[in-house]
Scaffold this motif. Structure first.
Motif, PDB file in Angstrom:
ATOM      1  N   ARG A 258      14.785  61.845  50.828  1.00 49.82           N
ATOM      2  CA  ARG A 258      15.407  62.289  49.870  1.00 49.82           C
ATOM      3  C   ARG A 258      14.305  63.379  49.127  1.00 49.82           C
ATOM      4  N   THR A 259      15.052  64.271  48.521  1.00 46.98           N
ATOM      5  CA  THR A 259      14.080  65.104  48.024  1.00 46.98           C
ATOM      6  C   THR A 259      14.005  64.955  46.426  1.00 46.98           C
ATOM      7  N   ARG A 260      12.897  65.271  45.736  1.00 48.34           N
ATOM      8  CA  ARG A 260      12.618  64.594  44.496  1.00 48.34           C
ATOM      9  C   ARG A 260      12.809  65.422  43.377  1.00 48.34           C
ATOM     10  N   ASP A 261      12.592  66.855  43.592  1.00 50.91           N
ATOM     11  CA  ASP A 261      12.858  67.894  42.664  1.00 50.91           C
ATOM     12  C   ASP A 261      13.258  69.262  43.312  1.00 50.91           C
TER      13      ASP A 261
ATOM     14  N   ASN B 145      18.649  80.450  46.654  1.00 47.61           N
ATOM     15  CA  ASN B 145      19.496  80.402  45.431  1.00 47.61           C
ATOM     16  C   ASN B 145      20.228  79.017  45.332  1.00 47.61           C
ATOM     17  N   LEU B 146      20.534  78.476  46.549  1.00 49.31           N
ATOM     18  CA  LEU B 146      21.080  77.162  46.746  1.00 49.31           C
ATOM     19  C   LEU B 146      20.387  76.055  45.997  1.00 49.31           C
ATOM     20  N   ALA B 147      19.109  76.125  46.615  1.00 50.70           N
ATOM     21  CA  ALA B 147      18.119  75.443  45.938  1.00 50.70           C
ATOM     22  C   ALA B 147      17.889  75.498  44.334  1.00 50.70           C
ATOM     23  N   ASP B 148      17.974  76.697  43.787  1.00 52.88           N
ATOM     24  CA  ASP B 148      17.982  76.745  42.494  1.00 52.88           C
ATOM     25  C   ASP B 148      19.233  76.185  41.713  1.00 52.88           C
ATOM     26  N   ASP B 149      20.255  76.391  42.339  1.00 54.65           N
ATOM     27  CA  ASP B 149      21.573  76.119  41.690  1.00 54.65           C
ATOM     28  C   ASP B 149      21.520  74.491  41.662  1.00 54.65           C
ATOM     29  N   TRP B 150      21.271  73.731  42.921  1.00 56.90           N
ATOM     30  CA  TRP B 150      21.355  72.337  42.945  1.00 56.90           C
ATOM     31  C   TRP B 150      20.306  71.603  41.976  1.00 56.90           C
ATOM     32  N   ALA B 151      19.187  72.208  42.014  1.00 55.80           N
ATOM     33  CA  ALA B 151      18.140  71.929  40.946  1.00 55.80           C
ATOM     34  C   ALA B 151      18.533  71.986  39.488  1.00 55.80           C
TER      35      ALA B 151
ATOM     36  N   ASP C 185      13.468  60.072  37.971  1.00 58.49           N
ATOM     37  CA  ASP C 185      13.040  60.019  39.269  1.00 58.49           C
ATOM     38  C   ASP C 185      14.379  60.110  40.218  1.00 58.49           C
ATOM     39  N   ALA C 186      15.463  60.390  39.522  1.00 63.41           N
ATOM     40  CA  ALA C 186      16.818  60.655  40.718  1.00 63.41           C
ATOM     41  C   ALA C 186      16.528  61.756  41.472  1.00 63.41           C
TER      42      ALA C 186
END
Length: 335
Positions: free
Chosen positions: A62-65, A99-105, A117-118
């Motif tokens: 799982r990715t943390r951030d 862009n996808l990584a930024d949107d999900w974050a 920590d979700a």
């Protein structure tokens, strides 16, 4: 195969070790996936006897951030060399991945009541043994992801095909579109395996999703991080992983025959062998040639069953090898 009668014991061994009703999927999706994953008893029996390849659906992390998510998406896209595919067939280039990584974050940051920590996303690997057609594997992964997550949980995936062992990396956003968080249980994983196997069979790729005990496997597969650490240790490039050190120490100090579960494992294996042997005899006496061929496959399957051996026993066996080598050969003079 009209003469086929599911042998008692075989039905039990095909039953997953988890209660599928404990899956966290919504009832509608759960019911659809459960129904798709099972075939006729005779067909599934024959596939297991032929040792049809087993699918692997594995949660790898799982990715943390946002930063961790971005690094993971860069990895599965080979830093933009591979296009990531989304639910609607869209293909993301390097800029699209960022862009996808930024949107999900950003979605994760705005989640109400979010634990610090979700995780941001769930990483899943879908694979089959070497030699599986990469295109069909990719297509089956596309179908599986669409049915398992649909429009509820955004996802992207990419095929890694280095010519040896094609597999698909699937990354799913943990936060669903309706605010639900993806939190799969073991029952979900079994359902995912069954659905992925079904998707492969629909594309003419033989695949099954049986429990380990149906294949005569006793021990759980080694976790990927532990396997990599062990391989580095065996190659002389690092220390032995702690879990391996603990297992060796445990094996050297305790008697495996005292473990209560060992007798249960052996008793279950005996039940399986008796049930399958009886079915092989009955099918071998059938007037139908296809039944007799299946009987031969069952006999071959039984002959190839590995011994019932726990990890502790396997380690003890390895520990005894150097000691045996040090013993002088017995030439009979001491008698």
């Amino acid at each position: 195969m009209s003469d086929f009668r599911p042998p008692s014991g075989f039905e039990d061994v095909l039953r997953p070790p988890v209660d599928l009703r404990r899956a966290r999927l919504t009832p509608a999706v759960l019911g659809r996936m459960r129904g798709a994953g099972y075939g006729e008893a005779a067909v599934r029996f024959e596939r297991v006897a032929r040792r049809v390849p087993e699918v692997m659906v594995k949660i790898t992390g799982r990715t943390r951030d946002g930063a961790h998510l971005g690094a993971h998406l860069a990895y599965i896209s080979r830093n933009g060399a591979l296009a990531l595919e989304g639910p609607d067939g869209e293909r993301l280039d390097r800029a699209g991945v960022r862009n996808l990584a930024d949107d999900w974050a950003a979605e994760r940051a705005m989640e109400r009541g979010r634990r610090r920590d979700a995780p941001a996303s769930l990483s899943v690997v879908l694979s089959m043994p070497a030699g599986t057609d990469p295109g069909r594997l990719h297509d089956a992964a596309r179908a599986f992801a669409g049915e398992a997550f649909g429009d509820r949980f955004p996802y992207v995936f990419a095929l890694h095909d280095e010519g040896r062992h094609p597999h698909v990396h699937l990354t799913v956003r943990m936060l669903g579109r309706d605010g639900e968080r993806l939190n799969p249980r073991k029952a979900d994983l079994q359902l995912w395996r069954e659905r992925f196997a079904h998707a492969l069979r629909e594309r003419s790729v033989e695949a099954e999703a049986t429990p380990r005990r149906a294949r005569g496997v006793t021990r759980k597969a080694e976790r990927t991080p532990v396997r990599k650490l062990r391989e580095r240790f065996e190659a002389g490039r690092g220390a032995a992983p702690r879990v391996l050190q603990d297992a060796v120490r445990d094996a050297s100090e305790k008697d495996p025959s005292a473990a209560p579960w060992l007798a249960a494992l052996r008793a279950r294996r005996e039940r399986i062998v008796r049930a399958l042997s009886a079915e092989a005899v009955r099918l071998g006496l059938s007037a139908k040639s296809e039944d007799r061929r299946t009987a031969e496959k069952v006999v071959d399957f039984l002959k190839a069953l590995p011994p019932v051996e726990t990890r502790r026993e396997a380690i003890q066996r390895r520990l005894e090898i150097p000691e045996r080598k040090r013993r002088p050969p017995d030439d009979g003079r001491s008698r």
